[in-house]
Design a protein around this motif. Structure first.
Motif, mmCIF file in Angstrom:
data_model
loop_
_atom_site.group_PDB
_atom_site.id
_atom_site.type_symbol
_atom_site.label_atom_id
_atom_site.label_comp_id
_atom_site.label_asym_id
_atom_site.label_seq_id
_atom_site.Cartn_x
_atom_site.Cartn_y
_atom_site.Cartn_z
ATOM 1 N N ILE A 81 -4.108 5.061 -2.841
ATOM 2 C CA ILE A 81 -2.966 5.025 -1.920
ATOM 3 C C ILE A 81 -3.413 4.614 -0.515
ATOM 4 C CG2 ILE A 81 -1.257 6.426 -0.708
ATOM 5 C CD1 ILE A 81 -0.380 5.707 -3.481
ATOM 6 N N ASP A 82 -4.595 5.074 -0.101
ATOM 7 C CA ASP A 82 -5.074 4.734 1.239
ATOM 8 C C ASP A 82 -5.282 3.231 1.388
ATOM 9 O OD1 ASP A 82 -4.990 7.314 2.163
ATOM 10 O OD2 ASP A 82 -7.094 7.745 1.744
ATOM 11 N N GLU A 83 -5.719 2.564 0.315
ATOM 12 C CA GLU A 83 -5.878 1.107 0.391
ATOM 13 C C GLU A 83 -4.523 0.425 0.479
ATOM 14 O OE1 GLU A 83 -7.891 -2.761 -1.833
ATOM 15 O OE2 GLU A 83 -7.996 -0.791 -2.815
ATOM 16 N N LEU A 84 -3.552 0.938 -0.284
ATOM 17 C CA LEU A 84 -2.196 0.382 -0.206
ATOM 18 C C LEU A 84 -1.650 0.515 1.213
ATOM 19 C CD1 LEU A 84 0.457 -0.751 -1.343
ATOM 20 C CD2 LEU A 84 1.023 1.581 -2.098
ATOM 21 N N LEU A 85 -1.832 1.694 1.808
ATOM 22 C CA LEU A 85 -1.358 1.915 3.175
ATOM 23 C C LEU A 85 -2.049 0.984 4.168
ATOM 24 C CD1 LEU A 85 -1.191 5.829 3.193
ATOM 25 C CD2 LEU A 85 0.749 4.253 3.199
ATOM 26 N N ALA A 86 -3.342 0.753 3.966
ATOM 27 C CA ALA A 86 -4.077 -0.146 4.857
ATOM 28 C C ALA A 86 -3.557 -1.574 4.748
ATOM 29 C CB ALA A 86 -5.572 -0.095 4.530
ATOM 30 N N ARG A 87 -3.259 -2.004 3.536
ATOM 31 C CA ARG A 87 -2.732 -3.359 3.347
ATOM 32 C C ARG A 87 -1.331 -3.486 3.948
ATOM 33 N NH1 ARG A 87 -5.394 -6.687 -0.503
ATOM 34 N NH2 ARG A 87 -7.222 -5.665 -1.414
ATOM 35 N N LEU A 88 -0.545 -2.436 3.839
ATOM 36 C CA LEU A 88 0.789 -2.455 4.444
ATOM 37 C C LEU A 88 0.694 -2.532 5.960
ATOM 38 C CD1 LEU A 88 2.693 0.199 2.276
ATOM 39 C CD2 LEU A 88 2.810 -2.295 2.110
ATOM 40 N N ARG A 89 -0.256 -1.803 6.532
ATOM 41 C CA ARG A 89 -0.434 -1.855 7.986
ATOM 42 C C ARG A 89 -0.859 -3.253 8.425
ATOM 43 N NH1 ARG A 89 -2.756 3.333 7.086
ATOM 44 N NH2 ARG A 89 -4.866 2.449 7.108
#
Length: 224
Positions: A106-114
């Protein structure tokens, strides 16, 4: 940030929706079919679309390609279990801005969204929009025609502006309710009917009563 999540896996969809809201603080709409993702993306503005590659009634790649063919300019992130170079190229060529291979953190998904959110995809909406002879003023939230001007309430304006942005296209009542009030709001479909009735009265004042069309059993549209 407003996000549309299109994921047909119930367990993964629930988890991603929950984490995006809790850890990212994002507003999330979650659908499970490709056709719903296409309709939602066309009916409102999202900062980012998250499209699963494999979904019923339209896979993520075909939805992405259809949106781009209509000059959709929003950010699109593709979720996929396909990890070959050819598959990645296929998704990017369809118009995706980025992709994430399952399983993912999830943290990678959030980073890509940012990272995607730092790019400016926001459409520029003109202050004034003309539909036939009627002028919709987004700054003053008024409609006018032949020298007659009428003030709209915030809900009336939001509804008319939503329909105007999608003129010629029928918007289902469920989509309208979600876009204007939100599915979590404690209102019923009667709220749409009441707002439509008030809006028609104001359109009638400026001689544009025929502009707003009811499609029985489906929803509403503004004539193109």
């Amino acid at each position: 940030m407003n996000i549309l999540l299109a994921e047909d896996d119930l367990q993964l969809g629930e988890l991603v929706e929950y984490m995006l809201k809790k850890k990212g603080g994002y507003k999330v709409d979650w659908v499970m079919e490709g056709e719903d993702a296409y309709d939602y993306a066309n009916a409102s503005y999202y900062d980012i679309l998250i499209l699963d590659w494999m979904m019923p009634n339209g896979d993520g790649v075909s939805v992405c390609r259809r949106l781009r063919s209509r000059q959709y300019s929003g950010a699109i992130l593709m979720l996929t279990a396909k990890d070959s170079v050819e598959d990645r190229i296929s998704g990017l060529d369809a118009g995706a801005d980025d992709y994430l291979v399952k399983p993912f953190e999830i943290d990678e998904l959030l980073a890509r969204l940012r990272a995607l959110s730092r790019r400016n995809y926001a459409p520029i909406l003109e202050e004034q929009l003309f539909i036939h002879e009627m002028k919709l003023n987004r700054l003053s939230q008024t409609i006018s025609n032949n020298g007659e001007e009428v003030q709209l309430s915030p809900r009336e304006f939001q509804l008319l502006d939503l329909l105007a942005q999608n003129k010629g296209q029928v918007l289902p009542r469920e989509v309208i309710l979600d876009r204007i009030w939100g599915f979590d709001a404690d209102v019923s479909m009667k709220a749409i009917d009441a707002t439509i009735k008030l809006l028609r009265k104001k359109l009638d004042i400026i001689g544009q009563q025929e502009l707003l069309q009811s499609i029985r059993g489906v929803g509403y549209k503004v004539e193109s």
